[in-house]
Structures are given as structure tokens and as C-alpha cells.
Enzyme design. Structure first.
Site, PDB file in Angstrom:
ATOM      1  N   LYS A 178      -2.246   8.610   1.434  1.00 43.35           N
ATOM      2  CA  LYS A 178      -2.937   7.362   1.054  1.00 43.35           C
ATOM      3  C   LYS A 178      -2.414   6.199   1.896  1.00 43.35           C
ATOM      4  O   LYS A 178      -1.234   5.857   1.818  1.00 43.35           O
ATOM      5  CB  LYS A 178      -2.682   7.058  -0.429  1.00 43.35           C
ATOM      6  CG  LYS A 178      -3.565   5.912  -0.931  1.00 43.35           C
ATOM      7  CD  LYS A 178      -3.184   5.448  -2.314  1.00 43.35           C
ATOM      8  CE  LYS A 178      -2.209   4.303  -2.295  1.00 43.35           C
ATOM      9  NZ  LYS A 178      -2.698   3.094  -1.605  1.00 43.35           N
ATOM     10  N   GLY A 231       7.256   1.426   1.573  1.00 45.93           N
ATOM     11  CA  GLY A 231       6.671   0.270   0.892  1.00 45.93           C
ATOM     12  C   GLY A 231       7.753  -0.553   0.229  1.00 45.93           C
ATOM     13  O   GLY A 231       8.913  -0.533   0.657  1.00 45.93           O
ATOM     14  N   SER A 232       7.389  -1.231  -0.838  1.00 48.50           N
ATOM     15  CA  SER A 232       8.322  -2.162  -1.473  1.00 48.50           C
ATOM     16  C   SER A 232       9.364  -1.427  -2.308  1.00 48.50           C
ATOM     17  O   SER A 232       9.128  -0.311  -2.791  1.00 48.50           O
ATOM     18  CB  SER A 232       7.540  -3.124  -2.374  1.00 48.50           C
ATOM     19  OG  SER A 232       6.907  -2.399  -3.399  1.00 48.50           O
ATOM     20  N   THR A 233      10.488  -2.090  -2.521  1.00 49.82           N
ATOM     21  CA  THR A 233      11.542  -1.534  -3.370  1.00 49.82           C
ATOM     22  C   THR A 233      11.032  -1.396  -4.808  1.00 49.82           C
ATOM     23  O   THR A 233      11.353  -0.424  -5.499  1.00 49.82           O
ATOM     24  CB  THR A 233      12.791  -2.442  -3.269  1.00 49.82           C
ATOM     25  OG1 THR A 233      13.227  -2.408  -1.906  1.00 49.82           O
ATOM     26  CG2 THR A 233      13.917  -1.974  -4.164  1.00 49.82           C
ATOM     27  N   GLU A 253      11.388   4.694   2.070  1.00 49.85           N
ATOM     28  CA  GLU A 253      11.673   3.661   3.078  1.00 49.85           C
ATOM     29  C   GLU A 253      11.224   2.337   2.484  1.00 49.85           C
ATOM     30  O   GLU A 253      10.021   2.088   2.368  1.00 49.85           O
ATOM     31  CB  GLU A 253      10.909   3.955   4.368  1.00 49.85           C
ATOM     32  CG  GLU A 253      11.291   5.245   5.053  1.00 49.85           C
ATOM     33  CD  GLU A 253      12.719   5.238   5.567  1.00 49.85           C
ATOM     34  OE1 GLU A 253      13.295   4.147   5.756  1.00 49.85           O
ATOM     35  OE2 GLU A 253      13.280   6.331   5.733  1.00 49.85           O
ATOM     36  N   CYS A 287       9.426  -4.717   8.334  1.00 48.32           N
ATOM     37  CA  CYS A 287      10.602  -4.484   7.467  1.00 48.32           C
ATOM     38  C   CYS A 287      11.897  -4.709   8.226  1.00 48.32           C
ATOM     39  O   CYS A 287      12.933  -4.951   7.628  1.00 48.32           O
ATOM     40  CB  CYS A 287      10.537  -3.080   6.902  1.00 48.32           C
ATOM     41  SG  CYS A 287      10.344  -1.841   8.199  1.00 48.32           S
ATOM     42  N   GLU A 389      13.521 -10.385  -0.496  1.00 47.00           N
ATOM     43  CA  GLU A 389      12.666 -10.214   0.681  1.00 47.00           C
ATOM     44  C   GLU A 389      11.458 -11.153   0.591  1.00 47.00           C
ATOM     45  O   GLU A 389      10.787 -11.198  -0.439  1.00 47.00           O
ATOM     46  CB  GLU A 389      12.178  -8.754   0.743  1.00 47.00           C
ATOM     47  CG  GLU A 389      11.433  -8.435   2.018  1.00 47.00           C
ATOM     48  CD  GLU A 389      10.911  -7.000   2.056  1.00 47.00           C
ATOM     49  OE1 GLU A 389      10.363  -6.537   1.033  1.00 47.00           O
ATOM     50  OE2 GLU A 389      11.051  -6.349   3.098  1.00 47.00           O
TER      51      GLU A 389
HETATM   52  P1  NAD Z   1       3.773  -1.707  -1.735  1.00 42.51           P
HETATM   53  O1  NAD Z   1       4.966  -1.047  -2.311  1.00 42.51           O
HETATM   54  O2  NAD Z   1       3.067  -2.700  -2.554  1.00 42.51           O
HETATM   55  O3  NAD Z   1       2.688  -0.623  -1.320  1.00 42.51           O
HETATM   56  C1  NAD Z   1       2.974   0.422  -0.395  1.00 42.51           C
HETATM   57  C2  NAD Z   1       2.048   1.585  -0.679  1.00 42.51           C
HETATM   58  O4  NAD Z   1       2.385   2.147  -1.939  1.00 42.51           O
HETATM   59  C3  NAD Z   1       0.579   1.212  -0.790  1.00 42.51           C
HETATM   60  O5  NAD Z   1      -0.181   2.269  -0.267  1.00 42.51           O
HETATM   61  C4  NAD Z   1       0.373   1.077  -2.288  1.00 42.51           C
HETATM   62  O6  NAD Z   1      -0.950   1.284  -2.688  1.00 42.51           O
HETATM   63  C5  NAD Z   1       1.270   2.175  -2.819  1.00 42.51           C
HETATM   64  N1  NAD Z   1       1.810   1.978  -4.156  1.00 42.51           N
HETATM   65  C6  NAD Z   1       2.121   0.824  -4.790  1.00 42.51           C
HETATM   66  N2  NAD Z   1       2.621   1.079  -6.015  1.00 42.51           N
HETATM   67  C7  NAD Z   1       2.653   2.429  -6.150  1.00 42.51           C
HETATM   68  C8  NAD Z   1       3.064   3.316  -7.185  1.00 42.51           C
HETATM   69  N3  NAD Z   1       3.574   2.867  -8.330  1.00 42.51           N
HETATM   70  N4  NAD Z   1       2.956   4.646  -6.992  1.00 42.51           N
HETATM   71  C9  NAD Z   1       2.479   5.132  -5.827  1.00 42.51           C
HETATM   72  N5  NAD Z   1       2.043   4.340  -4.822  1.00 42.51           N
HETATM   73  C10 NAD Z   1       2.139   3.005  -4.972  1.00 42.51           C
HETATM   74  O7  NAD Z   1       4.266  -2.327  -0.332  1.00 42.51           O
HETATM   75  P2  NAD Z   1       3.410  -3.185   0.679  1.00 42.51           P
HETATM   76  O8  NAD Z   1       3.272  -4.563   0.110  1.00 42.51           O
HETATM   77  O9  NAD Z   1       2.195  -2.427   1.085  1.00 42.51           O
HETATM   78  O10 NAD Z   1       4.368  -3.217   1.957  1.00 42.51           O
HETATM   79  C11 NAD Z   1       5.371  -4.141   2.165  1.00 42.51           C
HETATM   80  C12 NAD Z   1       6.719  -3.564   1.792  1.00 42.51           C
HETATM   81  O11 NAD Z   1       6.971  -2.384   2.551  1.00 42.51           O
HETATM   82  C13 NAD Z   1       7.864  -4.493   2.132  1.00 42.51           C
HETATM   83  O12 NAD Z   1       8.791  -4.476   1.080  1.00 42.51           O
HETATM   84  C14 NAD Z   1       8.484  -3.870   3.373  1.00 42.51           C
HETATM   85  O13 NAD Z   1       9.843  -4.173   3.588  1.00 42.51           O
HETATM   86  C15 NAD Z   1       8.282  -2.435   3.102  1.00 42.51           C
HETATM   87  N6  NAD Z   1       8.349  -1.654   4.340  1.00 42.51           N
HETATM   88  C16 NAD Z   1       9.432  -0.855   4.548  1.00 42.51           C
HETATM   89  C17 NAD Z   1       9.538  -0.132   5.727  1.00 42.51           C
HETATM   90  C18 NAD Z   1      10.715   0.769   5.998  1.00 42.51           C
HETATM   91  O14 NAD Z   1      10.630   1.566   6.909  1.00 42.51           O
HETATM   92  N7  NAD Z   1      11.792   0.683   5.259  1.00 42.51           N
HETATM   93  C19 NAD Z   1       8.527  -0.217   6.679  1.00 42.51           C
HETATM   94  C20 NAD Z   1       7.444  -1.052   6.426  1.00 42.51           C
HETATM   95  C21 NAD Z   1       7.355  -1.756   5.237  1.00 42.51           C
END
Ligand code: NAD
Length: 485
Positions: A178, A231-233, A253, A287, A389
Site C-alpha cells: 500500500k 512512516g510516522s512513529t 522505519e 526523514c 518531528e
Molecule cells: P504515516 O505514518 O501517517 O503513514 C505512512 C503509511 O502508513 C501510509 O501509507 C499510511 O496510510 C499508513 N498507515 C497509517 N496508519 C497506519 C496504521 N495504523 N496501520 C497501517 N498503516 C498505516 O506517515 P506519513 O505522514 O505518510 O510519512 C511521514 C513520516 O514518515 C515521518 O514521520 C517521516 O519521518 C517518516 N519517514 C521515515 C523514513 C525512514 O526511513 N525512517 C523515511 C520516510 C519517512
């Protein structure tokens, strides 16, 4: 092949492009114009169920397909990404708001590199054996896991998506994936490419939808034995809470709040140029951006003056204009979040040295979400602005007197993704690199990536490592076979 962004995105399940079962869609908004330009499926657990069924059915054949055939298909995907660079880059920019030149130069080429790297890598996998003198020999089989889930964010949409898919497929798994619902178009176009490349039906299934409805259903599905998430923490915690009691393999990540540590003996010009990039590239939505700039006291005032002047010259505007250095932030929701963080910095006593305001677009970008490059000083290491962040074009400046003080400030963070160190003193560079609690350290550079190296963070920045063999290993299950001689 004529790759075109459709008005309605489709799910890619069992080799077909199909509508979500519930018939629901989400508007896809171009953040540079603020206008709806397409629609994304609002898929749910029913689509996930179908995708898992397709992946399960495809697994016995894909996992036993000879390496060379798997290589050819995955490498063909890389070639088709290269051939469709312009269409993919435009789709990424329209989804995400980043400058088109950046999508063309970095994001899309890196997506094809991911497929090429793991396609060729799978041809060279070797496994271990351990001899017990004349008693026995052990060998390790590394078998694909089965059906795995891959979930990615919006900031580097196709690059991070393919960074997961390619090793999962190369290792012989079938995937339910996804992309972010905020930037779904390149994920959709990749499904068109996979069909053209001859990837067998069901090997990769790409479904679109929100985190709570679609992402959570992928994580919770009992047939999905491993989840790779970026994605997010906050979302990472939810995912871990679901996956851990089901004993799934997890790679997380997550967020970052990375220190950029500048010593007085640095190569000044290179440091200035790179710090501008590490602060504001992709509107600060990487990130790995260095959002906490820590500067040795003796050069602090000089640094501040020059940094402000250089950042002031960054052109904010239409991502399609090649002179633009900063495009739009990804969405209205994210725009509001970043502006609220700037307000918080002021409330905490921070002084806005540069920016701090929205930028009004004109013409086609009149309703876009633009924010000035923003530099804040006067905040201590433990305030919320320096701990949380922001993920936007906002950096803080702090000064330090000694190396120990710099280390203490750098490590005052719940995150530990990356750090950058600027010094010409080799001993200090090595010492500091060993002491900073981060998974990725750059010395006198930033964002240089060798795909073979482990990638990932400490602390709240996640668990597990991606990249190279780490990723191939994550997507396999080691089995030891012991034979008595
Ligand atoms: P997000 O966590 O809101 O969403 C990321 C993905 O997860 C999306 O596809 C979203 O639909 C899905 N998602 C959200 N909640 C979920 C759940 N409960 N169960 C399963 N899937 C879920 O993050 P974002 O706003 O899309 O991205 C930004 C964040 O990503 C920032 O915190 C950034 O630091 C982080 N990031 C980390 C890295 C890394 O390599 N460490 C790289 C890029 C981005």
C-alpha cells in the site's frame, strides 16, 4: 508503452486493475494547486482479503521460479521505470508538490536503481554453512517467507515504495503493498509497468486506501507473516501493537529529528551548500533532513548570517518551474501542522530569524500550500520544538562550546535516525560518529547512499534495517539443517 495518470486510480490485484469492492474513492489533491486532480480507491479489509488470496495462490510458483527468470522480470521493471521517467516524475510532483526537476533527478532514478539493485542481487545470494569438524555439517537455507506486507509514506513516494517491494520480490515472496493515500499515483503507474514487464499475476498486489482502513487490515491479516513499514512513529507504534502478539516479522522505519553538527574546522563552502540542502530539500520533508543545526560557538554568528542569506534566496513556488528550489508541502493538513509548529516555536520563546510564514502562490498555484524556509534560534535542546518531528522547511540553530556538549545536545532526542558531522579532524569525526546515537552517520556529506549498506534508526526511529543484504535477509526465513556425518 504510454504511461498516463488516470482520473481514477485502480487497485492491482491478481494481475488485474480493478475498482475497490466498496466502490468508494478519496480525492487526490495536487498540493501545488490545492485542486482535486484524480481519485484514489478507499479500499478496506475486503480488498486486502482478495489481494492476500491472489498472493497466496502465486507464491508456490514465484518462489520456485529460477533466479534468472526472476532477475529478468525485475530488471525489466527497472528498465520500464527509466523509459517512463517523465510521466512518473510528473505524477510524483503532482501528488507531492516537490519540484519536478527533483523528481526527475532523484526520486524516479532511485526507484529504478532499487529494482536493478535487488534484481541483480538475487543472482548472487549465497548461504552459510558451518562445519563441526568430523561430526556434522550445518547449512542454512534462506527461504522466502510467503505473503508479506509493505506500507510506505508520501515523502519519497515511489523511491521508498520500491525500496521495500524490490527486495521482497527478489527474495521470492509475494507482496500485498500500500502506497500512501496522499501520494498514490506513482504506485498505480508501477502496477501498469509490472503488467507490461510480465510479472505473473498475484506476485505483487498494490491496493490503495487509508492507514486505518486498508493499512491496518494488511498488518492484521493472519496470512501476512512479515510487515515492512516506513512512516510516522505514531503509526509504527500501532503497527507494532498489532503485529507483535501475532509474532510477525517487523521492520519499522520511523521519524527523525536529526542533528547536523558543525565544528569550526569544517570545509566552510561545502558545509554551507550541503547544510542548505539537508535543511530544506523536499521542503524539509525527508526523514533524514538535519532539522537541528548545532554549531560550534566560535563560528556561530558567521554561520547564522550566511545561512540566513543563502536560505532567503531559495525560490519557493510552482514545482513545474525549473527555477523553483522549494515546492509545496504535501497537503493542507500537513501545511496546518507545520504552521502550528512554527507558532509553538514562538510560544516557547524561539526567535524566527527567517521565514515563518505561508507563501501565497499566483496563477495556477494560487491555492497551493507553500511555506517559507524558516530558521529559529534561542530554544534549548529539550523544548518541544527541538524534540518533536516537524517534517517541514523549519530548522533550529543551537550553539555548543565543546565536543561533549555537542554530543549531549545531539543525543537529547527520542529519535536516532541519522546525523551529519562537519569537521576536517579525522579522529574527531570517528569519535563523534561512534558516540552519536543514530543508525546513519554522514561525515562531511549528506544523503550519499550506497544501496548495499544497512539503513535504519535507533530509539523511536524504528527497529530493523533495510538496504542490501539486510533487506534480503529480512524477507527470508533462515532454516538450519544439521547433518551428522
Ligand atoms: P504515516 O505514518 O501517517 O503513514 C505512512 C503509511 O502508513 C501510509 O501509507 C499510511 O496510510 C499508513 N498507515 C497509517 N496508519 C497506519 C496504521 N495504523 N496501520 C497501517 N498503516 C498505516 O506517515 P506519513 O505522514 O505518510 O510519512 C511521514 C513520516 O514518515 C515521518 O514521520 C517521516 O519521518 C517518516 N519517514 C521515515 C523514513 C525512514 O526511513 N525512517 C523515511 C520516510 C519517512
Amino acid at each position: 508503452m504510454n504511461l498516463q495518470a488516470p482520473e481514477r486510480i485502480a487497485n492491482y490485484i491478481a494481475g488485474d486493475l480493478q475498482a475497490p469492492i466498496n466502490g468508494k474513492y478519496i480525492d487526490n489533491i495536487n498540493p501545488a494547486t490545492g485542486l482535486v486532480y484524480s481519485q484514489t480507491p478507499d479500499s478496506d479489509a475486503k480488498d486486502v482479503e482478495e489481494a492476500v488470496g491472489a498472493a497466496k495462490a502465486a507464491f508456490p510458483t514465484w518462489s520456485t521460479t529460477p533466479q534468472e527468470e526472476r532477475f529478468k522480470i525485475l530488471n525489466r521493471i527497472a528498465e520500464l521505470i527509466d523509459q517512463n521517467l517523465d510521466a512518473l516524475a510528473l505524477a510524483e510532483t503532482n501528488d507531492n508538490g516537490k519540484p519536478l526537476w527533483l523528481s526527475k533527478k532523484v526520486d524516479i532514478p532511485r526507484a529504478s536503481s532499487n529494482f536493478r539493485f535487488f534484481a541483480t542481487g538475487l543472482m548472487h545470494v549465497s548461504t552459510e554453512s558451518h562445519s563441526m569438524e568430523d561430526k556434522a555439517i550445518n547449512y542454512t537455507l534462506r527461504q522466502p517467507i510467503g505473503v508479506v506486507g509493505c506500507i510506505s509514506p508520501w515523502n519519497l513516494p515511489l523511491y521508498l515504495f520500491t525500496w521495500k517491494l524490490a527486495p521482497a520480490l527478489a527474495a521470492g515472496n509475494c507482496v500485498v503493498a500500500k502506497p500512501s493515500e496522499v501520494t498514490p499515483m506513482t504506485g498505480y503507474l508501477l502496477s501498469v509497468i509490472c503488467r507490461e514487464a510480465g510479472l505473473p499475476a498475484g506476485v505483487l498486489n498494490i491496493i490503495h486506501g487509508t492507514g486505518p482502513d486498508c493499512g491496518a487490515a494488511i498488518v492484521a491479516h493472519p496470512e501476512i507473516k512479515a510487515v515492512s513499514f516506513t512512516g510516522s512513529t505514531r503509526a509504527g507504534k500501532d503497527i507494532a501493537a498489532t503485529a507483535a502478539p501475532m509474532f510477525k516479522k517487523l521492520s519499522l522505519e520511523l521519524g527523525g529529528k536529526n542533528p547536523n553538527i558543525i565544528f569550526a574546522d569544517c570545509d566552510w563552502d561545502k558545509m554551507m551548500r550541503t547544510t542548505l540542502q539537508s535543511s530544506f530539500a523536499n521542503q524539509g520533508q525527508i526523514c533524514l533532513c538535519g532539522s537541528r543545526v548545532l554549531v560550534e560557538e566560535s563560528i556561530y554568528e558567521k554561520f547564522k548570517a550566511e545561512f540566513i542569506e543563502r536560505a532567503r534566496k531559495l525560490t519557493v513556488g510552482d514545482p513545474l518551474d525549473e527555477n523553483t528550489r522549494q515546492g509545496a508541502v504535501v497537503s493542507k493538513m500537513h501545511f496546518d501542522k507545520v504552521m502550528a509548529c512554527i507558532d509553538l516555536a514562538k510560544q516557547e520563546g524561539g526567535k524566527i530569524l527567517l521565514g515563518g510564514n505561508a507563501v501565497k502562490g499566483s496563477g495556477r498555484t494560487e491555492k497551493g500550500y507553500f511555506i517559507e524556509p524558516t530558521i529559529v534560534e534561542g530554544l534549548g535542546p529539550t523544548c518541544r520544538t527541538n524534540m518533536e518531528e516537524i517534517f517541514g522547511p523549519v530548522v533550529t540553530l543551537q550553539s555548543f562550546k565543546t565536543e561533549d556538549e555537542a554530543m549531549a545536545m545531539a543525543n537529547t532526542s527520542d529519535y536516532g535516525l541519522s546525523a551529519t558531522i562537519w569537521t576536517q579532524d579525522v579522529s574527531r569525526a570517528n569519535r563523534v560518529a561512534a558516540k552519536v546515537h543514530s543508525g546513519i552517520i554522514w561525515v562531511n556529506c549528506w544523503l550519499l547512499r550506497d544501496l548495499r549498506t544497512p539503513f535504519g534508526g535507533f530509539k523511536n526511529s524504528g527497529v530493523g534495517r533495510e538496504g542490501g543484504w539486510e533487506a534480503m535477509r529480512f524477507f527470508t526465513e533462515p532454516k538450519n539443517v544439521c547433518i551428522e556425518l
